[in-house]
Design a protein around this motif. Structure first.
Motif, mmCIF file in Angstrom:
data_model
loop_
_atom_site.group_PDB
_atom_site.id
_atom_site.type_symbol
_atom_site.label_atom_id
_atom_site.label_comp_id
_atom_site.label_asym_id
_atom_site.label_seq_id
_atom_site.Cartn_x
_atom_site.Cartn_y
_atom_site.Cartn_z
ATOM 1 N N MET A 1 36.961 45.776 44.354
ATOM 2 C CA MET A 1 37.475 46.957 43.682
ATOM 3 C C MET A 1 38.886 46.645 43.200
ATOM 4 O O MET A 1 39.538 45.740 43.697
ATOM 5 C CB MET A 1 37.483 48.167 44.626
ATOM 6 C CG MET A 1 38.380 48.001 45.837
ATOM 7 S SD MET A 1 38.466 49.487 46.841
ATOM 8 C CE MET A 1 36.800 49.582 47.450
ATOM 9 N N ALA A 2 39.340 47.392 42.222
ATOM 10 C CA ALA A 2 40.668 47.147 41.677
ATOM 11 C C ALA A 2 41.718 47.459 42.736
ATOM 12 O O ALA A 2 41.671 48.488 43.402
ATOM 13 C CB ALA A 2 40.886 48.007 40.442
ATOM 14 N N ILE B 1 50.942 36.745 42.086
ATOM 15 C CA ILE B 1 50.328 37.840 41.339
ATOM 16 C C ILE B 1 49.257 37.309 40.387
ATOM 17 O O ILE B 1 48.226 37.954 40.170
ATOM 18 C CB ILE B 1 51.404 38.656 40.572
ATOM 19 C CG1 ILE B 1 50.795 39.919 39.964
ATOM 20 C CG2 ILE B 1 52.094 37.809 39.523
ATOM 21 C CD1 ILE B 1 50.340 40.939 40.968
ATOM 22 N N SER B 2 49.467 36.111 39.841
ATOM 23 C CA SER B 2 48.463 35.539 38.933
ATOM 24 C C SER B 2 47.186 35.188 39.684
ATOM 25 O O SER B 2 46.082 35.344 39.145
ATOM 26 C CB SER B 2 49.025 34.294 38.234
ATOM 27 O OG SER B 2 49.379 33.297 39.171
ATOM 28 N N PRO C 1 40.468 36.422 37.211
ATOM 29 C CA PRO C 1 39.062 36.850 37.172
ATOM 30 C C PRO C 1 38.205 36.148 38.226
ATOM 31 O O PRO C 1 37.162 36.660 38.617
ATOM 32 C CB PRO C 1 38.617 36.468 35.753
ATOM 33 C CG PRO C 1 39.880 36.369 34.961
ATOM 34 C CD PRO C 1 40.925 35.885 35.916
ATOM 35 N N GLU C 2 38.657 34.983 38.679
ATOM 36 C CA GLU C 2 37.897 34.235 39.684
ATOM 37 C C GLU C 2 38.091 34.782 41.093
ATOM 38 O O GLU C 2 37.314 34.464 41.994
ATOM 39 C CB GLU C 2 38.306 32.757 39.642
ATOM 40 C CG GLU C 2 37.988 32.071 38.317
ATOM 41 C CD GLU C 2 38.414 30.620 38.308
ATOM 42 O OE1 GLU C 2 38.971 30.161 39.334
ATOM 43 O OE2 GLU C 2 38.198 29.945 37.287
#
Length: 362
Positions: A64-65, A332-333, A338-339
């Motif tokens: 979840m976000a 943060i990256s 997406p992975e």
């Protein structure tokens, strides 16, 4: 000793359910935290002498976000207990992270229980207590849980025979915790000085009374230890293969990351072709132990850590709230990649953001 609820994490399956030429199945529900519709995480099934075992790829992380922590007071008020990882959260190497003392004092003043859980097995609980003291932090030994302690606690939970021995690939912390628990052991740092002289016909002997091999982070790791541990696991009937953790990297200094305990465990996985029982994070063994010891409801716990695949997954597997801090391994990256499939409930830059009602912008 563990209570019945935690000790029952290892449950033998009825022998009547086994196929011919198969061996008993042990269900390690509490240890793994892995999830599967077919069988419990951590299960070791040996059918027709072909072992099947759940691995980290079977973990189902929360997808979840995640939210940046904007209202620190709201999170603080919603839980009773904070579990903190140490490396990358409280300190880096031997350097305290800015704002930690004030943050811990504030949480204690609000009546929160604080617990410190680390996968680093090089020290015992008592030794970690001295490190906290050296850094100017007032932390009780009973609030500290290291994976060295978890290894000894697990052996106690399964009533590991006192006439059997434990071979240790690791450092002093594991030895001290095994000694406190009353177990016989060999290996450790002393075997770091041993060498093997390979010559025609050489046969390396090993102790056939070793019933478990415990592997943790080891700065004295060498080929002798790999071979000795391999012989015990492969040739001693029923010998357990226990890992304190499988962390890829660790913080030995604040200048860079260093190869972690997972590199030592990986060597034994390769030589034995067996997967270990992991007692450190993200296994839920320590979470269940803590909940049982302190009588904590897991929904009232917030796990705070800097690693997604150990700390945050540890909290999620235990049913806790989770807060990722960006003061350690995870950037943060990496979080927003997406992975990445492991999403904490909240993230922030460091734990001292708790000091502001509005957490600092990352």
């Amino acid at each position: 000793m563990l209570s019945r609820s935690v000790a029952s994490a290892v449950t033998p399956v009825s022998s009547s359910s086994l196929l011919p030429n198969s061996k008993p199945i042990f269900c390690l529900k509490t240890l793994s935290g892995y999830r599967s519709s077919s069988f419990c995480g951590g299960c070791i099934r040996k059918i027709n002498h072909k072992p099947l075992r759940m691995t980290s790829s079977n973990i189902t992380p929360r997808a979840m976000a995640t939210q940046q922590l904007e209202n620190a007071d709201q999170l603080i008020d919603s839980v009773e207990t904070f579990i903190f990882d140490c490396d990358g959260v409280i300190w880096k190497g031997d350097k305290l992270i800015e704002g930690v003392p004030e943050t811990l004092d504030m949480l204690r003043a609000k009546g929160k229980r604080l617990v410190f859980v680390t996968n680093n097995s090089t020290k015992s609980r008592k030794q970690y207590g001295k490190k906290f003291e050296t850094l100017g932090l007032n932390v009780n030994e009973e609030e500290i849980f290291a994976s060295s302690f978890a290894a000894a606690a697990y052996l106690q939970s399964i009533n590991f025979p006192k006439d059997k021995k434990v071979y240790v690939i690791g450092e002093e912390g594991i030895l001290k915790e095994l000694e406190l628990a009353g177990f016989q052991y060999l290996g450790g740092p002393d075997d770091g000085k041993r060498q093997i002289e390979l010559k025609p016909g050489f046969l390396m002997e090993h102790d056939h009374d070793v019933g478990a091999v415990v592997v943790g982070f080891d700065r004295y790791f060498n080929y002798y230890k790999i071979q000795y541990g391999t012989l015990c696991i492969r040739e001693n009937p029923g010998c357990l293969f226990i890992a304190t953790n499988r962390d890829a990297v660790t913080h030995l200094t604040d200048a860079q990351e260093w190869a972690g305990g997972g590199s030592m465990v990986g060597a034994l996985v390769g030589s034995t072709q067996r997967e270990p029982l992991v007692v450190g994070k993200p296994s839920t063994f320590m979470m269940d132990y803590l909940a049982d010891k302190f009588g904590i409801q897991k929904s009232q716990i917030c796990m705070v850590g800097d690693r997604l695949d150990t700390d945050i997954l540890f909290g999620q597997n235990g049913g806790c709230k989770t807060l990722l801090v960006l003061s350690g391994v995870t950037s943060i990256s990496m979080l927003e990649s997406p992975e990445n499939k492991i999403q904490p409930d909240f993230y922030t830059s460091k734990i001292s953001d708790f000091l502001s009602p509005k957490a600092a912008t990352v």
